[in-house]
Design an enzyme around this catalytic site. Sequence first.
Site, mmCIF file in Angstrom:
data_model
loop_
_atom_site.group_PDB
_atom_site.id
_atom_site.type_symbol
_atom_site.label_atom_id
_atom_site.label_comp_id
_atom_site.label_asym_id
_atom_site.label_seq_id
_atom_site.Cartn_x
_atom_site.Cartn_y
_atom_site.Cartn_z
ATOM 1 N N LYS A 98 0.683 -1.538 0.320
ATOM 2 C CA LYS A 98 -0.185 -0.160 0.301
ATOM 3 C C LYS A 98 0.557 1.328 -0.164
ATOM 4 C CE LYS A 98 -4.816 1.239 -0.185
ATOM 5 N NZ LYS A 98 -5.556 0.213 -0.040
ATOM 6 N N GLY A 137 -4.980 2.550 -7.427
ATOM 7 C CA GLY A 137 -5.439 3.614 -6.643
ATOM 8 C C GLY A 137 -6.294 3.453 -5.189
ATOM 9 N N ASP A 138 -6.948 4.022 -4.989
ATOM 10 C CA ASP A 138 -7.785 4.653 -3.927
ATOM 11 C C ASP A 138 -8.150 5.481 -3.203
ATOM 12 O OD1 ASP A 138 -7.828 2.065 -0.904
ATOM 13 O OD2 ASP A 138 -7.095 4.096 0.182
ATOM 14 N N ASN A 213 -15.490 6.288 -5.416
ATOM 15 C CA ASN A 213 -15.456 5.176 -6.774
ATOM 16 C C ASN A 213 -16.169 4.311 -6.141
ATOM 17 O OD1 ASN A 213 -14.011 2.540 -7.693
ATOM 18 N ND2 ASN A 213 -14.410 3.655 -8.689
ATOM 19 N N SER A 349 -7.624 -5.464 -10.880
ATOM 20 C CA SER A 349 -6.633 -5.259 -11.144
ATOM 21 C C SER A 349 -5.559 -6.631 -11.924
ATOM 22 C CB SER A 349 -5.574 -4.357 -10.195
ATOM 23 O OG SER A 349 -6.355 -3.302 -9.412
HETATM 24 P P1 NDP Z 1 -12.898 8.277 -3.230
HETATM 25 O O1 NDP Z 1 -11.543 9.064 -2.738
HETATM 26 O O2 NDP Z 1 -13.598 7.406 -3.567
HETATM 27 O O3 NDP Z 1 -14.297 8.697 -2.547
HETATM 28 C C1 NDP Z 1 -13.917 7.868 -1.378
HETATM 29 C C2 NDP Z 1 -15.428 8.527 0.040
HETATM 30 O O4 NDP Z 1 -15.462 8.301 0.936
HETATM 31 C C3 NDP Z 1 -15.977 10.202 -0.680
HETATM 32 O O5 NDP Z 1 -16.757 10.403 -0.700
HETATM 33 C C4 NDP Z 1 -14.357 10.905 0.241
HETATM 34 O O6 NDP Z 1 -15.900 12.115 0.844
HETATM 35 C C5 NDP Z 1 -15.377 9.595 1.822
HETATM 36 N N1 NDP Z 1 -14.625 9.929 2.849
HETATM 37 C C6 NDP Z 1 -12.770 9.308 2.559
HETATM 38 N N2 NDP Z 1 -12.618 9.916 3.978
HETATM 39 C C7 NDP Z 1 -13.475 10.302 5.037
HETATM 40 C C8 NDP Z 1 -13.797 10.637 6.350
HETATM 41 N N3 NDP Z 1 -12.330 10.303 6.582
HETATM 42 N N4 NDP Z 1 -15.000 10.346 6.687
HETATM 43 C C9 NDP Z 1 -15.924 10.634 6.220
HETATM 44 N N5 NDP Z 1 -15.999 9.982 4.469
HETATM 45 C C10 NDP Z 1 -14.698 10.008 3.953
HETATM 46 O O7 NDP Z 1 -12.172 5.931 -2.830
HETATM 47 P P2 NDP Z 1 -12.597 4.686 -2.923
HETATM 48 O O8 NDP Z 1 -14.104 5.100 -3.500
HETATM 49 O O9 NDP Z 1 -11.364 4.530 -3.523
HETATM 50 O O10 NDP Z 1 -12.123 4.335 -1.702
HETATM 51 C C11 NDP Z 1 -13.075 4.138 -0.536
HETATM 52 C C12 NDP Z 1 -12.665 3.025 0.208
HETATM 53 O O11 NDP Z 1 -13.540 1.836 -0.661
HETATM 54 C C13 NDP Z 1 -11.849 3.264 0.812
HETATM 55 O O12 NDP Z 1 -11.665 3.015 2.063
HETATM 56 C C14 NDP Z 1 -10.687 2.113 0.079
HETATM 57 O O13 NDP Z 1 -9.642 2.326 0.942
HETATM 58 C C15 NDP Z 1 -11.823 0.986 0.062
HETATM 59 N N6 NDP Z 1 -11.655 0.321 -1.377
HETATM 60 C C16 NDP Z 1 -11.127 1.099 -2.193
HETATM 61 C C17 NDP Z 1 -10.806 0.039 -3.554
HETATM 62 C C18 NDP Z 1 -11.134 0.369 -5.124
HETATM 63 O O14 NDP Z 1 -10.875 -0.463 -5.763
HETATM 64 N N7 NDP Z 1 -11.151 2.372 -5.284
HETATM 65 C C19 NDP Z 1 -10.565 -1.020 -3.899
HETATM 66 C C20 NDP Z 1 -10.466 -2.204 -2.713
HETATM 67 C C21 NDP Z 1 -10.706 -0.750 -0.862
HETATM 68 P P3 NDP Z 1 -15.240 13.219 0.620
HETATM 69 O O15 NDP Z 1 -15.212 13.572 -0.585
HETATM 70 O O16 NDP Z 1 -15.790 14.036 1.351
HETATM 71 O O17 NDP Z 1 -13.806 13.177 1.161
#
Ligand code: NDP
Length: 417
Positions: A98, A137-138, A213, A349
């Site tokens: 990571k 990404g994440d 996402n 991926s």
């Molecule tokens: P994005 O950046 O696309 O979206 C994140 C979302 O979560 C946004 O709506 C954001 O709101 C909100 N968010 C982020 N941090 C916080 C916080 N501290 N408090 C409240 N809301 C928060 O990220 P992803 O959708 O890619 O990832 C979301 C989760 O899924 C993460 O835990 C990630 O590790 C996990 N994940 C993602 C994968 C992927 O393929 N993308 C794969 C497996 C797991 P705001 O815009 O207001 O910050």
Amino acid sequence: MLESLGPVLVKYPEFTEAKIIERICEPERQLIFRVPWQDDRGVVHINRGFRVQFNSALGPYKGGLRFHPSVYLGIIKFLGFEQIFKNSLTGLPIGGAKGGSDFDPKGKSDSEVMRFCQSFMLELWRIIGEHTDVPAGDIGVGGREIGFLFGQYKRLTNKFEAGVLTGKGLVYGGSQVRTEATGYGCTYFVNEMLASKKNGFKGKKVLVSGSGNVAIYTLEKVHQLGGKVVAMSDSNGVIHDEKGINLETIKQLKEVERRRIKEYCDSHKSARYIPNGNIWDIPCDVAFPSATENEITGKDAKKLVKNGCIAVGEGANMPTTPEGVHVFIQAGILYGPGKAANAGGVATSGLEMQQNASREAWGFEETDIKLQQIMRNVYVLCSEAAEEFGAPGNFVVGANIAGFIKVARAMIAHGIV
Ligand code: NDP
């Protein structure tokens, strides 16, 4: 994790003898670096970059990059540790890693994000490669960021090494379904859990936290399977609409215009906005925490159970606190931990890497079928491991054990390294 592994260590004393637990908890390599960049006004900023290469027993290191102001080494380490076992569960030959930075892409112009990504890659490129370490990404790292990172890697190495990053755009080596994969995969996993109880999504009221996402494509798949998502959120608040959240508006708002979720209510009068609200207060049948870690506390979990929630699928990584997990397990609801439920992202991926290696590009449907098969396999693996080690229906125990055993066996085969 370690609590789940007790019975495994009793059954396989060779794991203890080879000190697998001690070795697996120690990352193989960690890189921390300075990332200087200039904003559009010429002001210099310094961020910190990280890459933790945790375990390469099963294949090249693999795991996402997170750009968020909360990022520090501890977050990257827990995510990297989880990634080892998640990647193992997919059945694909990938190790765990990571990375990321405390850079906040929110409110930055495209040029600022590009300059940051280029500076970040100027250090990272030394330790990655299609056979070494393949980031993706994440949070805060989507298609735009992966494009800038790839462009800089290509320039630095003078090689079109498509397999070095995943989550790429379709026009330069990306895979169909990668954008949708985590949300779709998580929904498939919950669908498997529901099906085991002769149930399904039809008519189910669903909560999806976040609106990034993972959340967006969970919404899309839930609606395709006949469920109704009634609330979503971002870090400022919650939107709630019993008529169901409109997918196209969310996509336009979040993916195209990069705006805040409260603006959804401007065009949907039946929706209400709850500033700083707690999405878990809203009654539902199924909950998908898909924002970030520790978003469901013990209290939230109790409320969800009391309000009749029958299934939880973790799109995010570790969104439920240990107290919350305990509540779900004790209540006997269907609970899919992130390690298993959100494995569809990294699995696709892995499929992107396969296509890059063979210079092929599969169609959407073909790739989606492979994703569904992988999620079914992950479900079966977790289910069988839980059964074998005396915790039937406990997917936390199942995922931890099934993910661990494969990595431990590979580490033993490699000797003391
Ligand atoms: P994005 O950046 O696309 O979206 C994140 C979302 O979560 C946004 O709506 C954001 O709101 C909100 N968010 C982020 N941090 C916080 C916080 N501290 N408090 C409240 N809301 C928060 O990220 P992803 O959708 O890619 O990832 C979301 C989760 O899924 C993460 O835990 C990630 O590790 C996990 N994940 C993602 C994968 C992927 O393929 N993308 C794969 C497996 C797991 P705001 O815009 O207001 O910050």
